[in-house]
Design a protein around this motif. Structure first.
Motif, PDB file in Angstrom:
ATOM      1  N   LEU A   1      -2.455   1.601  10.053  1.00 26.95           N
ATOM      2  CA  LEU A   1      -3.476   1.575  11.085  1.00 26.95           C
ATOM      3  C   LEU A   1      -4.389   0.387  10.804  1.00 26.95           C
ATOM      4  CD1 LEU A   1      -5.423   4.377  12.710  1.00 26.95           C
ATOM      5  CD2 LEU A   1      -6.721   2.562  11.612  1.00 26.95           C
ATOM      6  N   VAL A   2      -4.595  -0.446  11.809  1.00 28.44           N
ATOM      7  CA  VAL A   2      -5.531  -1.562  11.721  1.00 28.44           C
ATOM      8  C   VAL A   2      -6.690  -1.238  12.650  1.00 28.44           C
ATOM      9  CG1 VAL A   2      -5.875  -4.039  11.990  1.00 28.44           C
ATOM     10  CG2 VAL A   2      -3.630  -3.148  11.264  1.00 28.44           C
TER      11      VAL A   2
ATOM     12  N   VAL B   1      -5.261   0.866   6.954  1.00 29.21           N
ATOM     13  CA  VAL B   1      -4.910   2.106   6.259  1.00 29.21           C
ATOM     14  C   VAL B   1      -3.400   2.279   6.291  1.00 29.21           C
ATOM     15  CG1 VAL B   1      -5.274   4.599   6.115  1.00 29.21           C
ATOM     16  CG2 VAL B   1      -7.056   3.147   7.107  1.00 29.21           C
ATOM     17  N   ALA B   2      -2.789   2.497   5.135  1.00 28.14           N
ATOM     18  CA  ALA B   2      -1.358   2.785   5.095  1.00 28.14           C
ATOM     19  C   ALA B   2      -1.113   4.215   5.563  1.00 28.14           C
ATOM     20  CB  ALA B   2      -0.814   2.598   3.676  1.00 28.14           C
ATOM     21  N   LEU B   3      -0.195   4.380   6.497  1.00 31.24           N
ATOM     22  CA  LEU B   3       0.145   5.704   7.016  1.00 31.24           C
ATOM     23  C   LEU B   3       1.461   6.218   6.428  1.00 31.24           C
ATOM     24  CD1 LEU B   3      -0.809   5.179  10.772  1.00 31.24           C
ATOM     25  CD2 LEU B   3      -2.243   5.970   8.878  1.00 31.24           C
ATOM     26  N   GLU B   4       2.104   5.400   5.617  1.00 33.42           N
ATOM     27  CA  GLU B   4       3.338   5.779   4.929  1.00 33.42           C
ATOM     28  C   GLU B   4       3.359   5.108   3.565  1.00 33.42           C
ATOM     29  OE1 GLU B   4       6.350   5.933   8.834  1.00 33.42           O
ATOM     30  OE2 GLU B   4       6.715   4.519   7.183  1.00 33.42           O
ATOM     31  N   ASP B   5       4.139   5.675   2.643  1.00 34.62           N
ATOM     32  CA  ASP B   5       4.395   4.979   1.389  1.00 34.62           C
ATOM     33  C   ASP B   5       5.186   3.700   1.665  1.00 34.62           C
ATOM     34  OD1 ASP B   5       3.085   6.716  -0.349  1.00 34.62           O
ATOM     35  OD2 ASP B   5       4.862   7.975  -0.636  1.00 34.62           O
ATOM     36  N   ASP B   6       5.125   2.795   0.708  1.00 35.59           N
ATOM     37  CA  ASP B   6       5.859   1.523   0.784  1.00 35.59           C
ATOM     38  C   ASP B   6       5.494   0.709   2.019  1.00 35.59           C
ATOM     39  OD1 ASP B   6       7.358   2.088  -1.604  1.00 35.59           O
ATOM     40  OD2 ASP B   6       8.604   3.444  -0.411  1.00 35.59           O
TER      41      ASP B   6
ATOM     42  N   LEU C   1       0.835  -1.207   0.000  1.00 35.33           N
ATOM     43  CA  LEU C   1       0.000   0.000   0.000  1.00 35.33           C
ATOM     44  C   LEU C   1       0.863   1.248   0.000  1.00 35.33           C
ATOM     45  CD1 LEU C   1      -2.493  -1.045   2.830  1.00 35.33           C
ATOM     46  CD2 LEU C   1      -2.986  -1.070   0.378  1.00 35.33           C
ATOM     47  N   SER C   2       0.380   2.293  -0.667  1.00 32.37           N
ATOM     48  CA  SER C   2       1.003   3.602  -0.544  1.00 32.37           C
ATOM     49  C   SER C   2       0.202   4.443   0.438  1.00 32.37           C
ATOM     50  CB  SER C   2       1.104   4.295  -1.911  1.00 32.37           C
ATOM     51  OG  SER C   2      -0.158   4.436  -2.512  1.00 32.37           O
ATOM     52  N   ASP C   3       0.798   5.542   0.887  1.00 35.00           N
ATOM     53  CA  ASP C   3       0.234   6.374   1.952  1.00 35.00           C
ATOM     54  C   ASP C   3      -1.220   6.754   1.670  1.00 35.00           C
ATOM     55  OD1 ASP C   3       0.122   7.913   4.258  1.00 35.00           O
ATOM     56  OD2 ASP C   3       0.937   9.692   3.268  1.00 35.00           O
ATOM     57  N   GLY C   4      -2.097   6.547   2.654  1.00 25.56           N
ATOM     58  CA  GLY C   4      -3.492   6.932   2.538  1.00 25.56           C
ATOM     59  C   GLY C   4      -4.385   5.908   1.875  1.00 25.56           C
ATOM     60  N   HIS C   5      -3.828   4.828   1.362  1.00 27.97           N
ATOM     61  CA  HIS C   5      -4.658   3.806   0.728  1.00 27.97           C
ATOM     62  C   HIS C   5      -5.183   2.829   1.780  1.00 27.97           C
ATOM     63  CE1 HIS C   5      -3.217   5.516  -2.974  1.00 27.97           C
ATOM     64  NE2 HIS C   5      -4.090   4.774  -3.627  1.00 27.97           N
ATOM     65  N   VAL C   6      -6.370   2.290   1.497  1.00 25.69           N
ATOM     66  CA  VAL C   6      -7.138   1.529   2.475  1.00 25.69           C
ATOM     67  C   VAL C   6      -7.484   0.151   1.918  1.00 25.69           C
ATOM     68  CG1 VAL C   6      -9.260   1.492   3.860  1.00 25.69           C
ATOM     69  CG2 VAL C   6      -8.194   3.689   3.265  1.00 25.69           C
ATOM     70  N   VAL C   7      -7.231  -0.887   2.702  1.00 28.63           N
ATOM     71  CA  VAL C   7      -7.864  -2.172   2.432  1.00 28.63           C
ATOM     72  C   VAL C   7      -9.267  -2.048   2.984  1.00 28.63           C
ATOM     73  CG1 VAL C   7      -7.860  -4.650   2.838  1.00 28.63           C
ATOM     74  CG2 VAL C   7      -5.689  -3.430   2.532  1.00 28.63           C
ATOM     75  N   GLU C   8     -10.233  -2.036   2.092  1.00 30.66           N
ATOM     76  CA  GLU C   8     -11.588  -1.612   2.448  1.00 30.66           C
ATOM     77  C   GLU C   8     -12.188  -2.399   3.609  1.00 30.66           C
ATOM     78  OE1 GLU C   8     -15.060  -2.667   0.209  1.00 30.66           O
ATOM     79  OE2 GLU C   8     -13.852  -3.734  -1.267  1.00 30.66           O
ATOM     80  N   PRO C   9     -13.164  -1.806   4.322  1.00 29.70           N
ATOM     81  CA  PRO C   9     -13.846  -2.526   5.396  1.00 29.70           C
ATOM     82  C   PRO C   9     -14.427  -3.846   4.886  1.00 29.70           C
ATOM     83  CG  PRO C   9     -14.392  -0.195   5.481  1.00 29.70           C
ATOM     84  CD  PRO C   9     -13.638  -0.408   4.202  1.00 29.70           C
TER      85      PRO C   9
ATOM     86  N   THR D   1      -8.387   0.533  17.484  1.00 31.90           N
ATOM     87  CA  THR D   1      -7.457   0.972  16.446  1.00 31.90           C
ATOM     88  C   THR D   1      -6.026   0.791  16.941  1.00 31.90           C
ATOM     89  OG1 THR D   1      -7.589   3.276  17.215  1.00 31.90           O
ATOM     90  CG2 THR D   1      -9.068   2.625  15.434  1.00 31.90           C
ATOM     91  N   TYR D   2      -5.193   0.239  16.063  1.00 34.71           N
ATOM     92  CA  TYR D   2      -3.800  -0.038  16.397  1.00 34.71           C
ATOM     93  C   TYR D   2      -2.913   0.426  15.253  1.00 34.71           C
ATOM     94  CZ  TYR D   2      -6.200  -3.088  19.678  1.00 34.71           C
ATOM     95  OH  TYR D   2      -7.041  -3.569  20.647  1.00 34.71           O
ATOM     96  N   THR D   3      -1.867   1.163  15.578  1.00 37.21           N
ATOM     97  CA  THR D   3      -0.867   1.539  14.590  1.00 37.21           C
ATOM     98  C   THR D   3       0.278   0.546  14.681  1.00 37.21           C
ATOM     99  OG1 THR D   3      -1.470   3.875  14.719  1.00 37.21           O
ATOM    100  CG2 THR D   3       0.698   3.352  13.810  1.00 37.21           C
ATOM    101  N   ILE D   4       0.572  -0.133  13.573  1.00 41.68           N
ATOM    102  CA  ILE D   4       1.615  -1.157  13.591  1.00 41.68           C
ATOM    103  C   ILE D   4       2.769  -0.769  12.673  1.00 41.68           C
ATOM    104  CG2 ILE D   4       0.072  -3.032  14.268  1.00 41.68           C
ATOM    105  CD1 ILE D   4       0.038  -3.966  11.362  1.00 41.68           C
ATOM    106  N   THR D   5       3.961  -1.096  13.121  1.00 36.51           N
ATOM    107  CA  THR D   5       5.196  -0.882  12.383  1.00 36.51           C
ATOM    108  C   THR D   5       5.929  -2.218  12.293  1.00 36.51           C
ATOM    109  OG1 THR D   5       6.282  -0.209  14.434  1.00 36.51           O
ATOM    110  CG2 THR D   5       5.385   1.564  13.057  1.00 36.51           C
ATOM    111  N   PRO D   6       7.028  -2.315  11.540  1.00 34.33           N
ATOM    112  CA  PRO D   6       7.667  -3.612  11.323  1.00 34.33           C
ATOM    113  C   PRO D   6       7.891  -4.414  12.607  1.00 34.33           C
ATOM    114  CG  PRO D   6       8.621  -2.027   9.843  1.00 34.33           C
ATOM    115  CD  PRO D   6       7.669  -1.261  10.730  1.00 34.33           C
ATOM    116  N   GLY D   7       7.470  -5.674  12.548  1.00 36.10           N
ATOM    117  CA  GLY D   7       7.599  -6.579  13.684  1.00 36.10           C
ATOM    118  C   GLY D   7       6.381  -6.620  14.581  1.00 36.10           C
TER     119      GLY D   7
END
Length: 204
Positions: free
Chosen positions: A79-80, A112-117, A53-61, A92-98
């Protein structure tokens, strides 16, 4: 009752390249690859989605009626969000690598992607996970039933959901002209697009 796997069969597969199995492709930065028993016949009780995902894109509900899901961050930040059907509360949970978020079977959720790549791995406890998509529910439920049930003007509803395409999977669409907006302050913030609600995914 599932059929037992014949590990002596010459047709049994133990290797698969997920890059050869796109489930949904919007563009090079926003796509989903899949491996399940349909792709790798030695699988028993698991399957994977590889999500980019790129920034702001959403895997829809959506929700999975036959599988629980672990959402694992490989790269970027996401964000999950999941709706607890027992408390009627959004978690709501913000997840980063690991880091990982558990989505129980049948729970309404989105990413929801909060960053590119941003790169996520979705791990399921079913060999062929099924899905009910928000876009399918919005686009395919008869407008007169929505109007009658919720006391909504039918023409206004039809106009509102007209841009919603069944099988959206990743939103917003590339031709979306809406500016990103934010919900009222919460922690963490959840971007969304309106009127677009963030197919080919995996119907079992």
């Amino acid at each position: 009752m599932t059929n037992e796997i014949d590990y002596t069969s010459p047709d049994i597969q133990f290797f698969y390249d997920m890059n050869d199995s796109p489930l949904f492709v919007q563009n090079e930065q926003n796509l989903i690859n899949i491996v399940g028993k349909k792709q790798l016949n030695s699988l028993e009780g698991s399957s994977l989605l590889d999500i980019f995902l790129s920034d702001g894109h959403v895997v829809e509900p959506h929700y999975h009626q036959n599988a629980a899901e672990l959402v694992y961050a490989i790269n970027g930040k996401a964000l999950v969000a999941l709706l607890n059907p027992f408390t009627k509360q959004w978690l709501t949970y913000t997840i980063t690598p690991g880091q990982v978020t558990n989505v129980p079977r049948g729970w309404w959720h989105y990413e929801v992607a909060l960053e590119d790549d941003t790169h996520l791995l979705a791990i399921f406890d079913a060999p062929n996970p099924e899905v009910i998509l928000g876009s399918d529910l919005l686009a395919l439920t008869p407008a007169d039933i929505i109007s009658q049930t919720y006391c909504i003007n039918q023409e206004q509803w039809e106009e509102t959901v007209e841009p919603v395409q069944p099988g959206t999977y990743i939103g917003p669409s590339e031709d979306c002209k809406q500016e990103m907006r934010h919900q009222p302050p919460q922690a963490p913030w959840i971007p969304y697009y309106y009127p677009s609600v963030p197919y080919p995914f995996y119907h079992g």
